[in-house]
Design an enzyme around this catalytic site. Structure first.
Site: not given
Ligand code: OAD
Length: 238
Positions: A147, A149, A118, A186-188, A212, A126, A129
């Site tokens: 920029c 330019c 991301h 740490g990703t949803s 998570n 820019c 350009c």
């Molecule tokens: P999210 O905010 O959707 O999810 C964060 C996750 O981290 C959740 O599932 C939490 O339960 C978990 N979490 C919180 N604290 C934690 C900890 N200390 N240790 C482990 N896990 C923990 O974030 P992303 O999955 O990164 O995209 O979101 C994906 C994308 O959505 C981002 O890159 C961004 C966003 O909109 C863009 O902006 C294009």
């Protein structure tokens, strides 16, 4: 914890490891996540701030939000989870870090090459350009920035509705496909195409380990699912 011992053993044995990180890995560094308690998308609308349409409508508003986030991130330092990934990278012959984060904390921790799906909040691009450059100033002296330019500059990040950087998803898929262990931290896992890497790694034969604080829709299909803060659990896994 039998489960932890088993996961640790699988990870120790693996020669090829791929990792997907999300905002949760930086939560313990004090950077808000997007979803869940205290998440940015509870208080802000993505459509107003993180789309090409929003930027075309009001570049200054979008830049104010990114400037605010840059100031917040600038105060943060990598936590034990970021540092643990650097140690893992050093220990494995084949290692790929795939991140959805734009905060640059993996860089600060000392991670090497990574796939920033991301983009990077510390880079500008820019709109005229196409030039790209790093800029770590907080606050930015003038909003919106321009920029050399004369063209309007935008944050070097990927917005909703935009394509990922050229070829990067292919590289990420290749890493997920060839990994013996795939760590999801740490990703949803709701934003695609990044989220698709989790089932893809599993189908390709990887042992998938999720860390998570909460369960996700992929928790039932992974091999190990740990509900713990990454900064506490990840160092114990290594
Ligand atoms: P999210 O905010 O959707 O999810 C964060 C996750 O981290 C959740 O599932 C939490 O339960 C978990 N979490 C919180 N604290 C934690 C900890 N200390 N240790 C482990 N896990 C923990 O974030 P992303 O999955 O990164 O995209 O979101 C994906 C994308 O959505 C981002 O890159 C961004 C966003 O909109 C863009 O902006 C294009």
């Amino acid at each position: 914890m039998v489960n932890l011992d088993q996961a640790r053993e699988r990870l120790a044995r693996a020669r090829s490891v791929a990792v997907l990180t999300g905002a949760g890995i930086s939560a313990e560094s004090g950077i808000p996540t997007f979803r869940g308690a205290g998440g940015l998308w509870n208080n802000f609308r993505a459509e107003d701030l993180a789309t090409p349409e929003a930027f075309a409508r009001d570049p200054r508003l979008v830049w104010e939000w990114y400037n605010w986030r840059r100031e917040l991130i600038a105060k943060a330092a990598p936590n034990p989870a970021h540092h643990a990934l650097v140690r893992l990278e050093t220990a494995k012959p084949h290692f790929t870090l795939i991140t959805q984060n734009i905060d640059g904390l993996h860089d600060l921790a000392g991670s090497g090459k990574m796939l920033k799906l991301h983009g990077d909040i510390w880079r500008l691009r820019c709109t005229e350009c196409g030039a790209q450059w790093p800029d770590r100033r907080t606050p930015l002296p003038k909003l919106p920035p321009h920029c050399g330019c004369g063209g309007l500059a935008r944050p070097g990040v990927v917005w909703f509705g935009e394509a990922l950087p050229d070829g990067m998803m292919k590289e990420a898929e290749h890493a997920a496909e060839s990994a013996e262990v795939f760590l999801v931290i740490g990703t949803s896992a709701v934003v695609y195409p990044a989220a698709g890497l989790v089932p893809f790694a599993k189908q390709s034969g990887a042992i998938v380990i999720e860390i998570n604080t909460e369960t996700t829709s992929f928790s039932p299909i992974v091999d190990f699912s740990f509900q713990s803060p990454a900064g506490e659990l990840l160092p114990k896994l290594l």
